[in-house]
Design a protein around this motif. Structure first.
Motif, PDB file in Angstrom:
ATOM      1  N   UNK A 222      27.377  10.880 -32.163  1.00  0.00           N
ATOM      2  CA  UNK A 222      28.458  11.855 -32.066  1.00  0.00           C
ATOM      3  C   UNK A 222      28.728  12.403 -33.453  1.00  0.00           C
ATOM      4  N   UNK A 223      28.637  13.712 -33.589  1.00  0.00           N
ATOM      5  CA  UNK A 223      29.052  14.383 -34.817  1.00  0.00           C
ATOM      6  C   UNK A 223      30.494  14.814 -34.600  1.00  0.00           C
ATOM      7  N   UNK A 224      31.403  14.280 -35.421  1.00  0.00           N
ATOM      8  CA  UNK A 224      32.826  14.520 -35.248  1.00  0.00           C
ATOM      9  C   UNK A 224      33.423  14.919 -36.593  1.00  0.00           C
ATOM     10  N   UNK A 225      33.806  16.173 -36.701  1.00  0.00           N
ATOM     11  CA  UNK A 225      34.426  16.650 -37.930  1.00  0.00           C
ATOM     12  C   UNK A 225      33.545  16.495 -39.151  1.00  0.00           C
ATOM     13  N   UNK A 226      32.229  16.643 -38.977  1.00  0.00           N
ATOM     14  CA  UNK A 226      31.297  16.542 -40.093  1.00  0.00           C
ATOM     15  C   UNK A 226      30.803  15.138 -40.372  1.00  0.00           C
ATOM     16  N   UNK A 227      31.252  14.156 -39.607  1.00  0.00           N
ATOM     17  CA  UNK A 227      30.807  12.775 -39.775  1.00  0.00           C
ATOM     18  C   UNK A 227      30.035  12.356 -38.528  1.00  0.00           C
ATOM     19  N   UNK A 228      28.888  11.720 -38.727  1.00  0.00           N
ATOM     20  CA  UNK A 228      28.070  11.259 -37.604  1.00  0.00           C
ATOM     21  C   UNK A 228      28.293   9.765 -37.391  1.00  0.00           C
ATOM     22  N   UNK A 229      28.421   9.374 -36.127  1.00  0.00           N
ATOM     23  CA  UNK A 229      28.578   7.974 -35.781  1.00  0.00           C
ATOM     24  C   UNK A 229      27.697   7.696 -34.561  1.00  0.00           C
TER      25      UNK A 229
ATOM     26  N   UNK B 241      27.181   5.293 -31.312  1.00  0.00           N
ATOM     27  CA  UNK B 241      27.948   4.402 -30.456  1.00  0.00           C
ATOM     28  C   UNK B 241      27.036   3.819 -29.381  1.00  0.00           C
ATOM     29  N   UNK B 242      27.337   2.589 -28.988  1.00  0.00           N
ATOM     30  CA  UNK B 242      26.582   1.916 -27.944  1.00  0.00           C
ATOM     31  C   UNK B 242      27.550   1.266 -26.960  1.00  0.00           C
ATOM     32  N   UNK B 243      27.001   0.648 -25.951  1.00  0.00           N
ATOM     33  CA  UNK B 243      27.776   0.036 -24.884  1.00  0.00           C
ATOM     34  C   UNK B 243      28.918  -0.820 -25.437  1.00  0.00           C
ATOM     35  N   UNK B 244      30.127  -0.560 -24.946  1.00  0.00           N
ATOM     36  CA  UNK B 244      31.312  -1.301 -25.372  1.00  0.00           C
ATOM     37  C   UNK B 244      32.112  -0.633 -26.472  1.00  0.00           C
ATOM     38  N   UNK B 245      31.519   0.343 -27.181  1.00  0.00           N
ATOM     39  CA  UNK B 245      32.233   1.033 -28.256  1.00  0.00           C
ATOM     40  C   UNK B 245      33.194   2.069 -27.679  1.00  0.00           C
ATOM     41  N   UNK B 246      34.293   2.292 -28.407  1.00  0.00           N
ATOM     42  CA  UNK B 246      35.263   3.326 -28.047  1.00  0.00           C
ATOM     43  C   UNK B 246      35.450   4.245 -29.237  1.00  0.00           C
ATOM     44  N   UNK B 247      35.429   5.546 -28.985  1.00  0.00           N
ATOM     45  CA  UNK B 247      35.620   6.553 -30.027  1.00  0.00           C
ATOM     46  C   UNK B 247      36.876   7.345 -29.705  1.00  0.00           C
ATOM     47  N   UNK B 248      37.772   7.453 -30.668  1.00  0.00           N
ATOM     48  CA  UNK B 248      38.956   8.288 -30.525  1.00  0.00           C
ATOM     49  C   UNK B 248      38.662   9.595 -31.251  1.00  0.00           C
ATOM     50  N   UNK B 249      38.643  10.689 -30.490  1.00  0.00           N
ATOM     51  CA  UNK B 249      38.335  12.005 -31.055  1.00  0.00           C
ATOM     52  C   UNK B 249      39.637  12.794 -31.174  1.00  0.00           C
ATOM     53  N   UNK B 250      40.128  12.981 -32.409  1.00  0.00           N
ATOM     54  CA  UNK B 250      41.378  13.720 -32.585  1.00  0.00           C
ATOM     55  C   UNK B 250      41.248  15.179 -32.126  1.00  0.00           C
ATOM     56  N   UNK B 251      42.352  15.749 -31.727  1.00  0.00           N
ATOM     57  CA  UNK B 251      42.380  17.164 -31.341  1.00  0.00           C
ATOM     58  C   UNK B 251      41.970  18.037 -32.522  1.00  0.00           C
ATOM     59  N   UNK B 252      41.273  19.112 -32.206  1.00  0.00           N
ATOM     60  CA  UNK B 252      40.962  20.123 -33.200  1.00  0.00           C
ATOM     61  C   UNK B 252      39.730  19.896 -34.046  1.00  0.00           C
ATOM     62  N   UNK B 253      39.131  18.701 -34.018  1.00  0.00           N
ATOM     63  CA  UNK B 253      37.928  18.456 -34.814  1.00  0.00           C
ATOM     64  C   UNK B 253      36.684  18.915 -34.057  1.00  0.00           C
ATOM     65  N   UNK B 254      35.792  19.645 -34.728  1.00  0.00           N
ATOM     66  CA  UNK B 254      34.532  20.001 -34.077  1.00  0.00           C
ATOM     67  C   UNK B 254      33.772  18.730 -33.704  1.00  0.00           C
ATOM     68  N   UNK B 255      33.133  18.766 -32.536  1.00  0.00           N
ATOM     69  CA  UNK B 255      32.397  17.596 -32.060  1.00  0.00           C
ATOM     70  C   UNK B 255      31.161  18.027 -31.295  1.00  0.00           C
TER      71      UNK B 255
END
Length: 138
Positions: free
Chosen positions: A66-73, A75-89
Motif C-alpha cells: 500500500x502506497x499511502x501519502x508517499x510511504x509504502x508499506x 501488509x500480510x494476513x492479520x495486519x491492520x492499516x489505518x488510512x487517514x482521510x485525505x492522503x493519496x493511496x
C-alpha cells in the motif's frame, strides 16, 4: 436486534477488485458505518485515489503493498492499516496469494481519483476532478 443477512450482501466488481458490502445505510440498520470485503487477485492494483474519510483495513488472507501519502508499506494476513482521510493511496496486490481484507469507514465517504479514468464495468470509476460515493459504501 438488527441483522444484515449474508444473502443481502451487495457485490461490486471492478477491473481492480471485488468489493462485497457487508453493512451500509442502503442495506438497512447501518447508519454511520460501512463495512465491506475487498478481494484482489495477484497482479491487480487499484487506482491512486483519496478518500474524505478515514478507512481501517484488516488483512484476512494474502497481502498487498500500500502506497499511502508517499510511504509504502507491505501488509500480510492479520495486519491492520489505518488510512487517514485525505492522503493519496494505492493498493497493489503484487504477491502470489492475492488479498482478502475487511474495511470499515464512515458511510457515504467520497473518493477522488487522481488520474482520469473511464467508467469501469459497474460505472464506479470517475473522471479526474469528480467525486463520488462508491457503490460498496453507499
Amino acid at each position: 436486534m438488527p441483522v444484515i443477512r449474508h444473502a443481502e450482501a451487495r457485490r461490486t466488481e471492478t477491473p481492480n477488485a471485488v468489493m462485497t458490502t457487508l453493512a451500509s445505510p442502503t442495506q438497512g440498520p447501518a447508519g454511520e458505518l460501512a463495512v465491506w470485503r475487498v478481494a484482489m487477485r495477484p497482479g491487480q492494483a487499484g487506482p491512486e485515489h483519496t478518500f474524505d474519510a478515514e478507512q481501517v483495513w484488516t488483512v484476512l488472507e494474502g497481502g498487498a503493498r500500500i502506497d499511502l501519502g508517499g510511504e509504502a508499506v507491505t501488509v500480510t494476513s492479520g495486519d491492520t492499516v489505518v488510512m487517514p482521510a485525505g492522503l493519496p493511496r494505492q493498493v497493489f496486490c503484487d504477491g502470489p496469494e492475492g488479498l482478502t481484507a475487511v474495511v470499515a469507514s464512515r458511510a457515504g465517504g467520497q473518493v477522488r481519483v487522481r488520474e482520469a479514468a473511464g467508467p469501469d464495468a459497474d460505472g464506479c470509476a470517475v473522471r479526474d476532478g469528480e467525486r463520488l460515493v462508491p457503490a460498496w459504501i453507499a
